[in-house]
Design a protein around this motif. Structure first.
Motif, short mmCIF file in Angstrom:
data_model
loop_
_atom_site.label_atom_id
_atom_site.label_comp_id
_atom_site.label_asym_id
_atom_site.label_seq_id
_atom_site.Cartn_x
_atom_site.Cartn_y
_atom_site.Cartn_z
N GLY A 1 0.82 -1.21 0.00
CA GLY A 1 0.00 0.00 0.00
C GLY A 1 0.85 1.26 0.00
N LEU A 2 1.91 1.26 0.82
CA LEU A 2 2.78 2.43 0.90
C LEU A 2 3.60 2.58 -0.38
CD1 LEU A 2 3.75 4.79 2.51
CD2 LEU A 2 5.28 3.28 3.79
N LYS A 3 4.09 1.46 -0.92
CA LYS A 3 4.86 1.51 -2.17
C LYS A 3 4.01 2.07 -3.31
CE LYS A 3 8.06 0.46 -5.26
NZ LYS A 3 9.23 1.36 -5.45
N ALA A 4 2.77 1.55 -3.45
CA ALA A 4 1.88 2.02 -4.51
C ALA A 4 1.57 3.51 -4.36
CB ALA A 4 0.60 1.20 -4.52
N ALA A 5 1.27 3.94 -3.12
CA ALA A 5 0.97 5.36 -2.87
C ALA A 5 2.19 6.23 -3.19
CB ALA A 5 0.55 5.55 -1.42
N ILE B 1 -6.40 -3.43 0.03
CA ILE B 1 -5.27 -2.72 -0.59
C ILE B 1 -5.69 -1.32 -1.00
CG2 ILE B 1 -3.76 -2.69 -2.61
CD1 ILE B 1 -3.65 -5.75 -2.37
N ALA B 2 -6.87 -1.17 -1.57
CA ALA B 2 -7.36 0.15 -1.98
C ALA B 2 -7.45 1.09 -0.78
CB ALA B 2 -8.71 0.02 -2.67
N ASP B 3 -7.89 0.54 0.35
CA ASP B 3 -8.00 1.34 1.57
C ASP B 3 -6.61 1.77 2.06
OD1 ASP B 3 -9.60 2.31 3.94
OD2 ASP B 3 -8.28 0.90 4.96
N ARG B 4 -5.63 0.85 1.99
CA ARG B 4 -4.27 1.19 2.43
C ARG B 4 -3.66 2.27 1.51
NH1 ARG B 4 -2.45 -3.30 5.55
NH2 ARG B 4 -4.30 -3.88 6.74
N VAL B 5 -3.81 2.08 0.21
CA VAL B 5 -3.25 3.05 -0.73
C VAL B 5 -3.87 4.42 -0.51
CG1 VAL B 5 -2.98 3.67 -3.17
CG2 VAL B 5 -2.71 1.29 -2.46
N ALA B 6 -5.19 4.47 -0.37
CA ALA B 6 -5.89 5.74 -0.17
C ALA B 6 -5.47 6.43 1.12
CB ALA B 6 -7.40 5.50 -0.18
N ARG C 1 -5.58 11.45 -0.80
CA ARG C 1 -6.60 12.09 -1.64
C ARG C 1 -7.07 11.08 -2.68
NH1 ARG C 1 -1.64 14.42 -2.83
NH2 ARG C 1 -0.91 14.29 -5.00
N PRO C 2 -8.16 11.36 -3.41
CA PRO C 2 -8.66 10.40 -4.39
C PRO C 2 -7.61 10.05 -5.45
CG PRO C 2 -10.30 12.10 -3.98
CD PRO C 2 -9.05 12.54 -3.28
N ILE C 3 -7.56 8.78 -5.81
CA ILE C 3 -6.61 8.31 -6.81
C ILE C 3 -7.19 8.52 -8.20
CG2 ILE C 3 -5.39 6.26 -7.68
CD1 ILE C 3 -5.51 5.23 -4.75
N SER C 4 -6.42 9.11 -9.09
CA SER C 4 -6.93 9.42 -10.44
C SER C 4 -7.22 8.15 -11.23
CB SER C 4 -5.92 10.29 -11.19
OG SER C 4 -4.65 9.68 -11.25
#
Length: 403
Positions: free
Chosen positions: A24-28, A54-59, A64-67
Motif C-alpha cells: 500500500g505504501l509503495k503504490a501510494a 489494498i485500496a484502503d491502504r493506498v488511499a 486524496r482520491p486516486i486518479s
C-alpha cells in the motif's frame, strides 16, 4: 518501498511480515511521483476482499482520491476489462452485425440440468457413458492439456481418452464401421477446439477461458504494446497464487516493456486447483531476470509457530517470530473439520470467550460448506440466459420451459 521502479522485483514476504502495508505504501509512493495522465500503475490481487483492503491502504497513505488512470482491482477484472473483453472479438469471428461483442462469463460449475442452453455446446466425441460440454472444459497451461471438472476432481481429457474403458469403446466403434482410423487423439483435440470456438463465437466464456482469450489477444504485438504502455508498472499481491496461464499473460507484458513487482511467498500457495505452480513461478522470475528482495520478520506468530512452519514447509532462510504466545502453549493444529471445531470451542471455554463472540475464517467455499453445512444454489445463477436459449429453439415445449 524505495526500490527502483525500472526493474522487475520479487518481494518474498513471509507470513505476518506486513506485506500488504508495504505494498500500500509503495503504490501510494509511486502514484505520488507519477506524472503521466494517460498511463498508470496497476495494483492487482485475487479477491474482492483483498482489493478493498489494498485500496484502503493506498488511499490512506496517498491522502486524496486516486486518479482514474491508475487501477486497483483483481487480476481477473484487469484481464477481462482491459484485454479479453476489449480485444477478444477480433480473434473469434463474432458476427459484425452484433452490436455487443463482449463475452458473457459463465461459471464452469453451473448446473447443466437447470441450464439447458449449455447443451447446445456439446463436445462431439464418443466418450463412453459421458457427455461433455464446452462450459465444463478448461485448458491447463502448466501441462498443456484440456481438463473437465474442477479442483481435485478435474480429469485430463488425454488420460480419459487413454483409459481402458474409452479405448475398448472406441475399438468397438472402429470394428463396427470397418474404419480403424476413427477417433484418434488428434481428432479429439480438434473437436475440443471446435467446441470451445463455437462457445466463444456465440459470446460465452468461462473464467478460465478469459485467460486463454487474453493470451490470444496479447499474441498480437500491437495489442500487447498498447496494454504495456497503458500500464507500464504492475504490482501483483499474493503472487504465489498466479496460475500458469496468468504467468503467461504477464510474460507477454514484460516482454513488451512493462515492469512487474511481485509480492508474496511461494510457501503460502494454496490455489493448486487453479493451476498455481510455485515451480513455474520460479522459472518465470529467473527467465525475466527478477531481483529478489525479502521481508523476513513475522509480526503475527510466535517463534515456536515460525520454527514449526519452517520445518514443515522446508523454508531454508531465517524468519524471526514476534512476541510470546498469549495462549500459554495452547497453539496446536488438528486434522479434520469436526476435530478442529471441537478443539476451538474447548479453547474458547478455557479463555472464557463465548461462541457468539468468536469467528472462524476459511479461504474457500468448500471449506465454508463443510463447516457450516451450507448448500450451493448455482441452478439460480443464469436464469435469463437459460430462458433466451430455450426460447430460441422455436418449439412449444422449450418455450414453455423458458417461461
Amino acid at each position: 518501498i524505495l526500490s527502483p521502479i525500472d526493474q522487475c522485483i520479487y518481494l518474498e514476504a513471509c507470513a505476518g511480515s506486513g506485506k500488504t502495508e508495504v505494498l500500500g505504501l509503495k503504490a501510494a509512493y509511486e502514484i505520488c511521483r507519477w506524472r503521466s495522465r494517460q498511463t498508470g500503475i496497476a495494483v492487482l490481487t485475487f479477491t474482492n476482499e483483498a482489493t478493498a483492503t489494498i485500496a484502503d491502504r493506498v488511499a490512506s497513505f496517498y491522502g486524496r482520491p486516486i486518479s482514474s488512470n491508475h487501477f486497483i482491482g483483481t487480476f481477473s477484472s484487469f484481464v477481462h476489462g482491459y484485454i479479453a473483453q476489449r480485444f477478444g472479438y477480433k480473434f473469434y469471428d463474432i458476427p459484425e452485425d452484433r452490436t455487443d461483442k463482449s463475452f458473457r462469463v459463465v461459471d464452469s460449475n453451473i448446473n447443466l440440468y437447470s441450464n439447458q442452453w449449455l447443451k447446445n455446446y456439446k463436445l462431439n466425441f464418443p466418450f463412453p457413458k459421458q457427455t461433455i460440454y464446452a462450459s465444463q472444459l478448461y485448458y491447463k497451461a502448466s501441462c498443456k492439456d484440456w481438463f473437465i471438472g474442477q479442483g481435485e476432481s478435474a480429469k485430463s481429457l488425454t488420460e480419459l481418452y487413454n483409459s481402458a474403458e474409452c479405448q475398448r469403446y472406441i475399438t468397438e466403434i472402429r470394428w463396427r464401421r470397418k474404419n480403424f482410423n476413427l477417433f484418434k487423439i488428434d481428432y479429439l483435440k480438434n473437436q475440443i477446439e471446435q467446441c470451445k470456438l463455437k462457445f466463444w463465437q456465440d459470446g460465452f466464456a468461462t473464467f478460465e477461458d478469459m485467460n486463454r482469450i487474453a493470451h490470444q489477444c496479447l499474441s498480437d504485438a500491437a495489442i500487447c504494446q498498447c496494454i504495456a504502455k497503458k500500464f507500464p508498472v504492475i504490482f501483483i499481491d499474493e503472487c504465489q497464487d498466479l496460475s500458469a496461464s496468468e504467468l503467461s499473460v504477464l510474460s507477454f507484458l514484460i516482454d513488451a516493456g512493462a515492469i512487474v513487482h511481485y509480492i508474496g511467498d511461494l510457501h503460502q500457495a494454496v490455489y493448486s486447483f487453479k493451476d498455481a505452480c510455485p515451480e513455474q513461478f520460479g522459472e518465470h522470475i529467473a527467465t525475466h531476470n527478477f531481483k529478489t528482495w525479502h521481508l523476513s520478520q513475522n509480526f503475527r506468530s510466535t517463534q515456536k509457530i515460525v520454527d514449526l512452519s519452517q520445518q514443515i514447509g522446508g523454508i531454508r532462510h531465517w524468519i524471526s517470530g514476534y512476541g510470546k504466545s498469549k495462549c500459554g502453549g495452547y497453539d496446536v493444529e488438528y486434522g479434520d473439520e469436526k476435530e478442529t471445531i471441537a478443539a476451538f470451542v474447548k479453547a474458547l471455554s478455557r479463555f472464557n470467550i463465548s461462541v457468539e463472540d468468536a469467528v472462524v475464517l476459511v479461504r474457500t467455499q468448500s471449506a465454508k460448506q463443510k463447516l457450516g453445512n451450507s448448500f450451493s444454489n448455482d441452478y439460480k445463477m443464469h436464469p435469463v440466459i437459460n430462458a433466451i436459449q430455450l426460447w430460441q429453439q422455436n418449439n412449444p415445449a422449450a418455450q414453455q420451459a423458458a417461461l
